[in-house]
Design a protein around this motif. Structure first.
Motif, PDB file in Angstrom:
ATOM      1  N   PRO A  94       2.428   5.978  -3.978  1.00 18.72           N
ATOM      2  CA  PRO A  94       3.057   6.666  -5.116  1.00 18.72           C
ATOM      3  C   PRO A  94       2.119   6.830  -6.308  1.00 18.72           C
ATOM      4  O   PRO A  94       2.162   7.855  -6.997  1.00 18.72           O
ATOM      5  CB  PRO A  94       4.246   5.757  -5.459  1.00 18.72           C
ATOM      6  CG  PRO A  94       4.590   5.103  -4.166  1.00 18.72           C
ATOM      7  CD  PRO A  94       3.272   4.856  -3.494  1.00 18.72           C
ATOM      8  N   GLU A  95       1.269   5.827  -6.551  1.00 13.24           N
ATOM      9  CA  GLU A  95       0.277   5.967  -7.625  1.00 13.24           C
ATOM     10  C   GLU A  95      -0.664   7.120  -7.329  1.00 13.24           C
ATOM     11  O   GLU A  95      -1.037   7.882  -8.230  1.00 13.24           O
ATOM     12  CB  GLU A  95      -0.510   4.666  -7.771  1.00 13.24           C
ATOM     13  CG  GLU A  95       0.294   3.505  -8.335  1.00 13.24           C
ATOM     14  CD  GLU A  95      -0.504   2.219  -8.372  1.00 13.24           C
ATOM     15  OE1 GLU A  95      -0.027   1.244  -8.993  1.00 13.24           O
ATOM     16  OE2 GLU A  95      -1.613   2.181  -7.795  1.00 13.24           O
ATOM     17  N   LEU A  96      -1.056   7.247  -6.087  1.00 11.75           N
ATOM     18  CA  LEU A  96      -1.946   8.349  -5.695  1.00 11.75           C
ATOM     19  C   LEU A  96      -1.254   9.693  -5.864  1.00 11.75           C
ATOM     20  O   LEU A  96      -1.859  10.662  -6.342  1.00 11.75           O
ATOM     21  CB  LEU A  96      -2.398   8.155  -4.243  1.00 11.75           C
ATOM     22  CG  LEU A  96      -3.270   9.252  -3.638  1.00 11.75           C
ATOM     23  CD1 LEU A  96      -4.594   9.353  -4.376  1.00 11.75           C
ATOM     24  CD2 LEU A  96      -3.505   9.009  -2.143  1.00 11.75           C
ATOM     25  N   ILE A  97       0.013   9.769  -5.469  1.00 11.77           N
ATOM     26  CA  ILE A  97       0.754  11.035  -5.564  1.00 11.77           C
ATOM     27  C   ILE A  97       0.863  11.481  -7.015  1.00 11.77           C
ATOM     28  O   ILE A  97       0.764  12.681  -7.322  1.00 11.77           O
ATOM     29  CB  ILE A  97       2.150  10.865  -4.928  1.00 11.77           C
ATOM     30  CG1 ILE A  97       2.026  10.618  -3.413  1.00 11.77           C
ATOM     31  CG2 ILE A  97       3.023  12.097  -5.189  1.00 11.77           C
ATOM     32  CD1 ILE A  97       3.329  10.296  -2.732  1.00 11.77           C
ATOM     33  N   ASN A  98       1.066  10.537  -7.918  1.00 13.64           N
ATOM     34  CA  ASN A  98       1.258  10.870  -9.329  1.00 13.64           C
ATOM     35  C   ASN A  98      -0.050  10.961 -10.117  1.00 13.64           C
ATOM     36  O   ASN A  98      -0.028  11.192 -11.328  1.00 13.64           O
ATOM     37  CB  ASN A  98       2.160   9.812  -9.990  1.00 13.64           C
ATOM     38  CG  ASN A  98       3.544   9.784  -9.378  1.00 13.64           C
ATOM     39  OD1 ASN A  98       4.082  10.822  -9.000  1.00 13.64           O
ATOM     40  ND2 ASN A  98       4.132   8.594  -9.256  1.00 13.64           N
ATOM     41  N   ILE A 103       0.839  -1.207   0.000  1.00 14.51           N
ATOM     42  CA  ILE A 103       0.000   0.000   0.000  1.00 14.51           C
ATOM     43  C   ILE A 103       0.872   1.255   0.000  1.00 14.51           C
ATOM     44  O   ILE A 103       0.665   2.180  -0.804  1.00 14.51           O
ATOM     45  CB  ILE A 103      -0.943   0.006   1.215  1.00 14.51           C
ATOM     46  CG1 ILE A 103      -1.898  -1.184   1.174  1.00 14.51           C
ATOM     47  CG2 ILE A 103      -1.746   1.310   1.263  1.00 14.51           C
ATOM     48  CD1 ILE A 103      -2.756  -1.330   2.423  1.00 14.51           C
ATOM     49  N   ALA A 104       1.852   1.299   0.929  1.00 17.10           N
ATOM     50  CA  ALA A 104       2.677   2.497   1.068  1.00 17.10           C
ATOM     51  C   ALA A 104       3.702   2.624  -0.046  1.00 17.10           C
ATOM     52  O   ALA A 104       4.059   3.748  -0.439  1.00 17.10           O
ATOM     53  CB  ALA A 104       3.378   2.484   2.428  1.00 17.10           C
ATOM     54  N   GLY A 105       4.177   1.494  -0.573  1.00 17.57           N
ATOM     55  CA  GLY A 105       5.225   1.553  -1.591  1.00 17.57           C
ATOM     56  C   GLY A 105       4.712   1.559  -3.012  1.00 17.57           C
ATOM     57  O   GLY A 105       5.428   1.978  -3.931  1.00 17.57           O
TER      58      GLY A 105
END
Length: 889
Positions: free
Chosen positions: A648-652, A642-644
């Motif tokens: 990152p998918e959410l951030i981008n 989830i965190a890795g």
């Protein structure tokens, strides 16, 4: 000492010059402190002869030692008379005879009555004669109640004190009589008795000498003083009574336990009586009583005993015959509304109201009338909410149908209420719960047009205002979590009965879109309150500082996991509703009615269905974020995914998008995901056994690998605060960051103690990774301080202390393994979340600010560096722990 010296004058064998002695004593009295003057004057009759009494009286009268109607001066005079009469029996007899010879037509003075009592207390031989005189005076009407009141008005305290003395005397007749008089005084003049309650509560120290009947009477007196109206100044009485009752109830001796039971029951009775005279107090009384029942803290026998009493009281106060219209001066016509088909229980009884739909009359109503209508609707809504709470657990189709009908009534009433609130600015609803910090609250107004209308003093048709009932949520009764079982209802068939209880007709009832939206909104707010950190959102409905838990008292009687478990049972019906709504929009799309307001499409229905769809998705988002990690086989691997990957998918992704791998992970639900991941990570490592040196080599390696994964997950999570730096995220980092470090100290450090020599490189690598995380926690402490955010800074001291312990523990581990050269202590600068140095005022003025930034420990894989400068150490090879003290402002 002055009293002792002066009292020696009483024992003078002979006085040569009485006048000279009198003059000297009067000079002494004139300069003596007030508290000594009383004792000096009362001793004069025993020091001076009768020849000097007249001179002393004149001197005292002319010297200003007394003031008219002064209680102290009167008491001083009475003390002198007592002392004189005690040794001069002739004077007592003459005084009694003078009072007896006063003609009936003459008016007796207060002083006459006072002298009767003084002589009675000092001359035991004259008691019978005095009793005869007093009885004759009362029979002849010479001594009446008014004379008694004027005599004892300024001596109330002394009278109460004397009565208390009688109660403590041990004489049963005196005790009973004195308690009866105290009880009468409490009823006649409670305010005066309350001022002297300190004397009465002193009787609590003599309960051993009282009978149960006398104890009951005493507690009744004290309870009236402590718990009746205007008892704010009597809290000291309440405290003493509580202490005594608790002490006696906890005793193993039946005699004392009996005292405690009598006191507790008497206090409860007075409190209940007082609450009946105050609607708010009565509401609180029944509210707390209902909480006891709901929490299962009352035995079935007790409920069976008190249930009929409460039910009958409710019936008598609020239930009337349907055929009898209440009489009274009402501002609007009264009629029975919102009744269901048959009236066999309270859930289907109609309510006596007036026509609530405003229509055209809203424009002509006064502000007082509109406020009255608002209060009427609020009370009706809260009644229906409690009806739904009470009967939602019923499983029969008839009862389910009635609950659905009441939900429909609630939705209808809320729509009407919004119309009234939109044109009634500054309206404050009646109190509905007692969770508020203050009962004087004002709901937050969201309508700007209302203020304008208030200034104009009129309501125009052209002005349309909107009011959110969420701003008034503190004034609605809480819906219990069991109410959402209604979401499982499909089509419910109700049987309509005739007068002979035969089925006359059947009716199919179902949960409509408006009722569904009402339930989903309430459920969404409950989950948001339970699953989101406390300061993610601020209370919108109070102008003053509010508590976001207002209106959720029943909800917080259960834990978050219990609530989640209950809602999980509703996933199937909620998915069914989601599918039905999806089909609704598919049908609209097939009919090419995508435009709201197009042919065949009702705009209001469209918006309700869309809102239901949105609420369902919000519920699923919050719910899945909480239950996913609890049902996975490998928590550490799931957190890393989830965190890795997901984050990152959410951030981008775009602002309103979600993670492609985890669709429920959005910017709105990130806080929930983050909190759950940190909590589950800390819970997982905390449950791992520390291990011992006696464990096998394989177990050591497995645990060391496990901790490497845990620290890697922690590192990924803690670094996310550089991107998501909102208050809830930082709060989670401070709270669970400290807990993780504590778990590392207790569970991991013992493992490193005996793993270091065989796995030196692995241990140092683990510590170096953890070093970067603790450095970020130190930066977070500096960030919290520089922004002066009290919600964050309150966590800083404990975190800093834990980091200091970590420094000492790592050093101890290295010393244990003969590797002290790998550890050095240096200065650590304060930095913000992005790693930029925080420059304080001191650091700009002094070149020695490094000493203020804190200290750090350094662990390297090679020899320790000679220079202690932080900037010269390689970030790839060093391990740094803060033993910091922040820069002073």
């Amino acid at each position: 000492m002055p009293r002792l010296i002066f009292s020696q004058l009483k024992w003078l064998d002979r006085i040569v010059d009485g006048k000279d002695l009198t003059a000297k004593i009067m000079q002494l009295i004139s300069i003596a402190p007030v508290y000594l003057q009383h004792d000096f004057v009362t001793s004069l009759p025993e020091i001076l002869g009768d020849a000097q009494h007249a001179d002393v009286g004149k001197e005292l009268s002319s010297s200003g030692y007394q003031e008219d109607n002064s209680p102290n001066c009167v008491m001083l005079l009475f003390d002198i008379l007592k002392s004189t009469l005690r040794y001069e029996k002739i004077i007592s007899e003459a005084w009694i005879k003078a009072i007896e010879n006063i003609a009936p037509e003459s008016e007796h003075q207060s002083f006459d009555l006072a002298m009767i009592f003084i002589i009675y207390s000092t001359n035991t031989q004259a008691k019978k004669n005095i009793e005869r005189v007093l009885k004759n005076k009362i029979r002849s009407g010479c001594i009446q109640e008014q004379l008694l009141q004027s005599t004892f008005y300024i001596h109330f305290m002394e009278a109460v004190g004397a009565l208390v003395t009688h109660v403590c005397s041990g004489n049963e007749t005196e005790v009973d009589t004195a308690l009866d008089v105290l009880l009468a005084l409490t009823g006649l003049n409670p305010s005066a008795m309350r001022l002297n309650a300190v004397f009465v509560k002193g009787i609590l120290d003599y309960l051993d000498n009282l009978s149960p009947q006398q104890i009951r009477k005493l507690f009744y007196i004290l309870s009236m003083l402590a718990f009746s109206k205007h008892h704010e100044a009597s809290t000291h009485i309440q405290d003493d009574m509580h202490l005594v009752v608790r002490k006696q109830l906890s005793s193993t001796i039946f005699k004392y336990k009996l005292i405690g039971i009598i006191g507790a029951v008497t206090m409860a009775g007075i409190m209940a009586t007082d609450s009946e005279q105050s609607p708010r107090a009565s509401a609180l009384y029944y509210d707390e009583f209902a909480n006891l029942i709901q929490e299962g803290k009352m035995t079935p026998e007790t409920l069976e005993w008190i249930g009929p009493t409460i039910f009958n009281d409710f019936q008598e106060a609020f239930v009337v015959d349907f055929c009898v219209v209440p009489e009274g001066d009402f501002p609007f016509p009264v009629k029975a509304l919102y009744g269901l088909e048959e009236y066999d229980t309270h859930d289907d009884c109609p309510v006596f109201l007036t026509d609530l739909e405003p229509g055209e009359k809203l424009e002509s109503m006064s502000l007082k009338e509109r406020s009255f209508m608002c209060s009427l609707i609020f009370l009706t809504l809260n009644w229906f909410r409690e009806v739904v709470n009470a009967f939602c657990r019923q499983t029969s189709p008839e009862m389910k149908g009635k609950v659905l009908s009441r939900l429909k009534d609630i939705v209808e009433l809320q729509e009407i209420l919004e119309k009234y609130l939109a044109v009634t600015p500054d309206y404050v609803p009646p109190l509905a719960n007692f969770d508020l910090e203050t009962l004087d609250v004002i709901p937050h107004s969201s309508s700007a047009a209302s203020a304008k209308n208030k200034k104009r003093g009129k309501i125009g048709k052209e002005v349309k205002t909107s009011v959110s009932l969420q701003n008034y949520s503190a004034f609605f009764r809480e819906m219990d979590i069991e109410v959402f079982s209604v979401l499982q209802c499909g089509l419910v068939t109700k049987f309509i009965l005739d007068t002979e209880m035969h089925t006359e007709a059947t009716e199919v009832v179902q949960l409509g879109p408006p009722e569904l939206l009402f339930l989903l909104e309430d459920l969404s707010h409950k989950l948001d309150n339970m699953l989101t950190p406390s300061f993610t959102k601020r209370n919108p409905f109070l102008k003053n500082k509010g508590n976001r838990n207002i209106g959720f008292s029943h909800l917080h009687q259960r834990s978050a996991p219990e609530i989640v478990h209950y809602v999980v049972q509703l996933l199937t019906p909620m998915c069914n509703h989601l599918e039905n709504i999806h089909n609704y929009f598919q049908c609209l799309d097939a009919e090419d009615h995508s435009e709201v307001g197009g042919p065949g499409v009702k705009a209001q229905e469209y918006h309700i269905m869309a809102s239901c769809y949105q609420r369902l998705l919000q519920i699923f988002h919050g719910l899945f974020a909480c239950i996913y990690l609890e049902h996975t086989d490998n928590v550490l691997k799931a957190i890393e995914e989830i965190a890795g990957i997901g984050v990152p998918e959410l951030i981008n992704s775009p602002k309103d998008a979600s993670s492609s791998t985890f669709p429920t992970l959005t910017r709105h639900t990130f806080v929930i995901f983050f909190r759950v991941m940190m909590a589950e990570l800390e819970k997982t490592v905390k449950g791992l056994q520390a291990g011992t040196a006696a464990d096998s080599q394989q177990i050591h390696e497995e645990k060391l690998l496990y901790w490497n994964m845990a620290v890697r997950d922690f590192s990924i999570l803690i670094n996310l605060m550089k991107v998501f730096d909102s208050h809830p995220v930082l709060h989670v980092c401070l709270k669970y960051g400290r807990l993780f470090v504590e778990a590392f100290l207790k569970q991991c450090m013992p493992l490193l103690d005996f793993s270091f020599r065989k796995h030196r490189e692995d241990v140092l690598s683990l510590l170096e990774t953890f070093q970067l995380d603790t450095r970020l926690l130190h930066h977070l402490c500096g960030h919290s301080k520089i922004h002066q955010d009290m919600r964050l800074t309150k966590h800083v001291p404990l975190l800093k202390k834990t980091l200091e312990l970590l420094v000492c523990r790592v050093k101890a581990m290295l010393v244990l393994n003969n590797c002290r050269e790998a550890f050095w202590l240096g200065n650590l600068k304060n930095r913000d979340l992005q790693g930029e140095e925080i420059i304080s005022q001191n650091s700009q003025e002094s070149t020695a600010d490094e000493s203020e930034g804190g200290t750090s420990s350094q662990i390297t894989k090679s020899k320790a560096t000679e220079d202690g400068e932080e900037n010269e150490a390689s970030d790839e090879e060093k391990e740094q722990y803060s033993d910091e003290s922040d820069n002073s402002d």
